[in-house]
Design an enzyme around this catalytic site. Sequence first.
Site, short mmCIF file in Angstrom:
data_model
loop_
_atom_site.label_atom_id
_atom_site.label_comp_id
_atom_site.label_asym_id
_atom_site.label_seq_id
_atom_site.Cartn_x
_atom_site.Cartn_y
_atom_site.Cartn_z
N HIS A 159 58.76 -2.90 -1.50
CA HIS A 159 58.95 -2.88 -2.95
C HIS A 159 57.89 -2.00 -3.61
CE1 HIS A 159 59.99 -4.26 -6.95
NE2 HIS A 159 58.74 -4.62 -7.17
N GLU A 176 51.68 -7.12 -1.11
CA GLU A 176 52.86 -6.95 -0.24
C GLU A 176 52.44 -6.54 1.16
OE1 GLU A 176 57.26 -4.79 -0.08
OE2 GLU A 176 55.79 -4.14 -1.59
N PHE A 178 59.67 -9.69 -12.03
CA PHE A 178 58.96 -10.55 -12.98
C PHE A 178 59.59 -11.93 -12.96
CE2 PHE A 178 57.20 -7.19 -16.20
CZ PHE A 178 56.34 -6.72 -15.22
N LYS A 225 59.29 5.13 -3.99
CA LYS A 225 59.09 5.19 -5.44
C LYS A 225 58.19 6.35 -5.88
CE LYS A 225 60.06 0.35 -6.63
NZ LYS A 225 60.34 -0.26 -5.31
N HIS A 245 60.06 3.84 -10.45
CA HIS A 245 60.55 2.47 -10.31
C HIS A 245 61.76 2.29 -11.23
CE1 HIS A 245 60.88 -1.69 -9.76
NE2 HIS A 245 59.84 -2.13 -10.45
N CYS A 259 63.32 -6.83 -11.56
CA CYS A 259 63.28 -5.73 -10.60
C CYS A 259 63.87 -6.09 -9.23
CB CYS A 259 61.84 -5.24 -10.44
SG CYS A 259 61.13 -4.67 -11.99
#
Length: 439
Positions: free
Chosen positions: A328, A339, A425, A360, A365, A187
């Site tokens: 993010h 975050e 990831f 998002k 996403h 991502c």
Amino acid sequence: MRVLGKCNILVRQYRNLSTQSGRRRVVVTGSGAVTPLGNNGPDSWRRILAGESAISRLGPGFKGLPCQVAAQIPRENLQLDQHLTKSDIKLMSPATQLAVLAAEEALATGKLCPKQLSEEELERFGVCVGMGMFDLAEVYGAWNQLQRGYNRVSPFFVPRLLPNMACGHISMRNGLRGPNHSVSTACATGAHALGDAMRFIRSGDADVMLAGSGEACIDPLSIAGFCRLRALSTAFNDNPAVASRPFDKSRDGFVMGEGAAVLLLEELEHARARGAPILAEILGYGLSGDAYHITSPSDDGAGATLAMKRAIQDAGIAPEDVTYVNAHATSTPTGDRIESHAIGRVFGKHTPQVRVSSTKGAHGHLLGSSGNLEALFVVLACAENQLPPSINIDHLDVDVNVITKATKWSSDQKRRVALKNSFGFGGTNASLCIASYIE
């Protein structure tokens, strides 16, 4: 061609000057996007500012899966035959098709036609376009064909799967012979592609780069796989528009999206020499690794903190110069919280002055194409002095200054400076420092 030749001489002179005077500056001169919100950048941006959502319920092919929502691009509205031949469509995966369309728009808005460039200019014009994961439907579709016989497998099966093929097709269509570089970092792919492209220009390997990513992997197997990870939202199947809700207390997972976004990056003096429209400047790029877990960040957010600090350091600015973070934040209970804490650690006492949002909630996403699309929105925010909102927030449960309505960024003449975060990831992190352009 005489005008182009004169421009080329100026660019070589400016290249020598910028090398002598210090680091080369990299600006954004064009942008293109194909998203669930719209088939181009302006339509997507308009709907973002309006607080609209493009998330809808999945079709009957997804029956029985815990997650029944996604942000899909209506294929009937794409009009692919106006941009691609039948042969192109056979050769390209859906993600590559979207990336090609976004690249065409980026060139058009940047007022740059590769066919009018000299051989030397084409050799200094590169492509850095990535893909987070290929469409699993391609694989099990080919497997089903193989069961019917070897000759049933398409000769284009493997090329359609390769993550670097969007890069290759964009390069071949336009004759671009500069750096040809593809990124695949889950991502964080799109943000890494932009940062790497910026560094190619800054280091002198190229003068112009098309950079971004494409993603199109909403299929039953992908949805099932992410459901097994307990990563997707399942609590809002009956109300898809509110399923993606970054920073909201009731968030329960992300919503998959698809699309592509490409930015046209140029060395500043190259852009000036040809009279290009300058939308924003990329000041810095920070990378880090969590070294913790295959899918989860560490509780202390060390990786995110490092990426943001390194982007600020690379930009040569102080944390107090940053007044917006495009997060993010994917709408997962753990990720959004970590975050937000990392943002607080980076900015300290300045945190209340830093406005934060994640778009998002509107487009889901986009996995490997999220960082580049959201960077495009930051670029437009810099250019238009408008900050995009986080939507679907009923009860905020993080300790940062999240904005829930589109708002004017600044009322003074101070330079607008933002960070754009992307995490993937495997513990891979990227942060871009993007600012409004000043002389």
